[in-house]
Write a protein that holds these residues in place. Structure first.
Motif, mmCIF file in Angstrom:
data_model
loop_
_atom_site.group_PDB
_atom_site.id
_atom_site.type_symbol
_atom_site.label_atom_id
_atom_site.label_comp_id
_atom_site.label_asym_id
_atom_site.label_seq_id
_atom_site.Cartn_x
_atom_site.Cartn_y
_atom_site.Cartn_z
ATOM 1 N N HIS A 192 -6.692 -45.768 0.525
ATOM 2 C CA HIS A 192 -5.813 -46.941 0.513
ATOM 3 C C HIS A 192 -6.569 -48.198 0.107
ATOM 4 O O HIS A 192 -6.073 -48.995 -0.710
ATOM 5 C CB HIS A 192 -5.194 -47.143 1.890
ATOM 6 N N ASN A 202 -1.905 -39.777 0.828
ATOM 7 C CA ASN A 202 -1.630 -41.203 1.005
ATOM 8 C C ASN A 202 -0.174 -41.386 1.403
ATOM 9 O O ASN A 202 0.562 -40.408 1.565
ATOM 10 C CB ASN A 202 -2.013 -42.004 -0.236
ATOM 11 N N ARG A 203 0.284 -42.616 1.550
ATOM 12 C CA ARG A 203 1.638 -42.844 2.033
ATOM 13 C C ARG A 203 2.703 -42.497 0.998
ATOM 14 O O ARG A 203 3.895 -42.475 1.296
ATOM 15 C CB ARG A 203 1.817 -44.288 2.515
ATOM 16 N N MET A 253 -8.204 -41.307 4.427
ATOM 17 C CA MET A 253 -6.942 -41.980 4.103
ATOM 18 C C MET A 253 -7.140 -43.482 3.974
ATOM 19 O O MET A 253 -6.570 -44.123 3.086
ATOM 20 C CB MET A 253 -5.888 -41.658 5.171
ATOM 21 N N LYS A 256 0.490 -44.026 9.823
ATOM 22 C CA LYS A 256 0.112 -42.631 9.622
ATOM 23 C C LYS A 256 1.231 -41.737 10.135
ATOM 24 O O LYS A 256 1.897 -42.064 11.121
ATOM 25 C CB LYS A 256 -1.194 -42.326 10.362
ATOM 26 N N TYR A 264 -4.762 -34.026 3.819
ATOM 27 C CA TYR A 264 -4.554 -35.469 3.919
ATOM 28 C C TYR A 264 -3.892 -35.976 2.651
ATOM 29 O O TYR A 264 -4.220 -35.531 1.540
ATOM 30 C CB TYR A 264 -5.894 -36.196 4.110
ATOM 31 N N GLU A 291 -10.294 -38.680 9.402
ATOM 32 C CA GLU A 291 -9.123 -39.351 8.840
ATOM 33 C C GLU A 291 -9.488 -40.601 8.045
ATOM 34 O O GLU A 291 -8.626 -41.214 7.411
ATOM 35 C CB GLU A 291 -8.141 -39.696 9.954
ATOM 36 N N ALA A 331 -0.536 -38.076 6.580
ATOM 37 C CA ALA A 331 -0.284 -38.998 5.469
ATOM 38 C C ALA A 331 -0.415 -40.418 5.989
ATOM 39 O O ALA A 331 0.098 -40.736 7.074
ATOM 40 C CB ALA A 331 1.104 -38.771 4.884
ATOM 41 N N ASP A 383 -1.531 -44.898 4.999
ATOM 42 C CA ASP A 383 -1.803 -45.960 4.031
ATOM 43 C C ASP A 383 -2.796 -46.998 4.548
ATOM 44 O O ASP A 383 -2.894 -48.087 4.009
ATOM 45 C CB ASP A 383 -0.497 -46.649 3.635
#
Length: 401
Positions: free
Chosen positions: A355, A76-77, A351, A202, A74, A348, A196, A198
């Protein structure tokens, strides 16, 4: 015992194979489409499902059509790592995890059903539209008597609709999924499944096949959709690659170029993220449900097809060793918990937490989501979904002969 299965998807075909392996030979699968073709994009088969297919004698065939997943990671954006863990045999399971093309898996199962039960075991162009106490209704007409009808006919199940006529359309959570496949360069381990996100959008990617030096990458892009959701439960609605790419235009990481992956797809499909409400029961008289017809869930944690395969094996074991009630007692509470977990984002959620706590990015994930918290989230989901490695490796087989 005469058994009728509605639907020749992954769950219905796995049920036919499982029943045959448990000693039931009078099994017929009715499929509404005129021809079964290898449609769709990629899916993951988790080790608990791979165990069941392996015990059905399909392990070598699976290895030929899939990529053995080595890692789930996993980010982040911005492409910064949040969590990673080994998967399949790399994580100590006795069975691999595979990333496969859904259509190729369906054709593998279909071929095995025809080999073992005969060419007339799967009948295309025949939609199960309902049932009476004595007969299955196929294309609206009484077709045959039955001792058990298994509704494996998907999220728009006609069997489920007769059991629960006031249910209505699948509920939607406001997100749209775009799915496609693209030939592109390998990334990370070459057998990594990545996500990935935010907190709002995704992107998921993983390899499902290799052709020489080329890697076929399955990808999913997800974000909120303005307005109402079209075609809830239609997985084959064409999507506009330009529209998808616009929302991910700056998602370029050192190890993956998301805009290029999207732009390189031959085609993409969109559908709203829908599921079904958990049911108070699956079985009534001589009828029961299986797979998406019983417990359609958000595509979180790679569990949709895997859970249908588990249903099939437990159902066959229950019919051979106990009764129909044992199937529902074993599977309905487990899948209800999983449906609800997926609504909370399952594993998930790391993530979203990253964020919320560091919307502009971070340099040290340990300061944002400590290891103990991340590890606990991953472990809890494995227990909920039934693939905790120790429990799975030590569990007795569901084979009955």
């Amino acid at each position: 015992m005469r058994i009728t299965i509605a639907g020749a998807g992954i769950g219905g075909l796995a049920a036919a194979l499982s029943l045959h392996a448990a000693g039931f030979d009078d099994v017929v699968v009715h499929e509404s489409t005129p021809e079964i073709r290898p449609l769709g994009v990629g899916i993951n088969l988790l080790p608990h499902a791979v165990r069941e297919l392996t015990e059905l004698g399909l392990g070598d065939r699976l290895a030929e059509i899939g990529v053995a997943t080595a890692e789930l990671a996993y980010f982040n954006r911005y492409g910064t790592a949040i969590w990673s863990e080994p998967r399949g045999r790399d994580a100590g399971y006795h069975w691999p995890q595979y990333s496969v093309h859904r259509g190729h898996l369906q054709m593998l199962l279909l071929s095995a059903v025809v080999e073992r039960l005969g060419a007339r075991a799967v009948r295309t162009g025949e939609r199960v539209t309902g049932f009476t106490p004595e007969s299955v209704l196929v294309n609206g007409a009484e077709a045959t008597g039955y001792d058990l009808l298994i509704g494996a006919d998907g999220i728009h199940s006609a069997v489920r609709a007769q059991l629960f006529p006031d249910e209505g359309p699948p509920p939607w959570n406001g997100l749209v999924l775009w799915r496609g496949t693209t030939y592109g360069p390998s990334f990370l381990t070459g057998r990594s499944m990545i996500m990935a996100g935010d907190g709002t959008q995704k992107f998921v990617a993983y390899p499902i096949a290799r052709d020489g030096d080329r890697t076929l990458i399955n990808w999913i892009a997800e974000r909120p959709l303005d307005g109402d959701a079209p075609d809830r439960g239609n997985w084959n609605r064409p999507a506009d690659l330009g529209e998808i790419g616009r929302h991910f235009a700056d998602w370029r990481f050192d190890w993956l170029d998301v805009p290029s992956i999207i732009a390189g797809a031959e085609a993409a499909y969109e559908y709203p993220m829908v599921d079904r409400e958990p049911l108070p029961y699956w079985s009534q008289g001589k009828v029961t449900l299986l797979g998406d017809a019983a417990h359609a869930m958000y595509p979180i944690g790679s569990n949709g097809a895997s859970q249908a395969i588990l249903d099939a094996r437990v159902l066959a074991h229950a019919l051979a060793t106990a009764d129909l009630a044992a199937y529902e007692q074993a599977r309905r509470p487990a899948t209800t918990a999983l449906q609800l977990s997926n609504r909370r984002m399952g594993p998930e959620v790391v993530m979203r937490l990253a964020h919320e706590r560091a919307p502009d990015g971070f340099t040290d994930i340990e300061q944002i989501v400590p290891y103990e918290e991340r590890a606990a989230i991953a472990a809890e989901y494995k227990r909920t979904a039934g693939f905790d490695p120790v429990s799975l490796n030590e569990r007795e087989s569901w084979s009955v002969r």
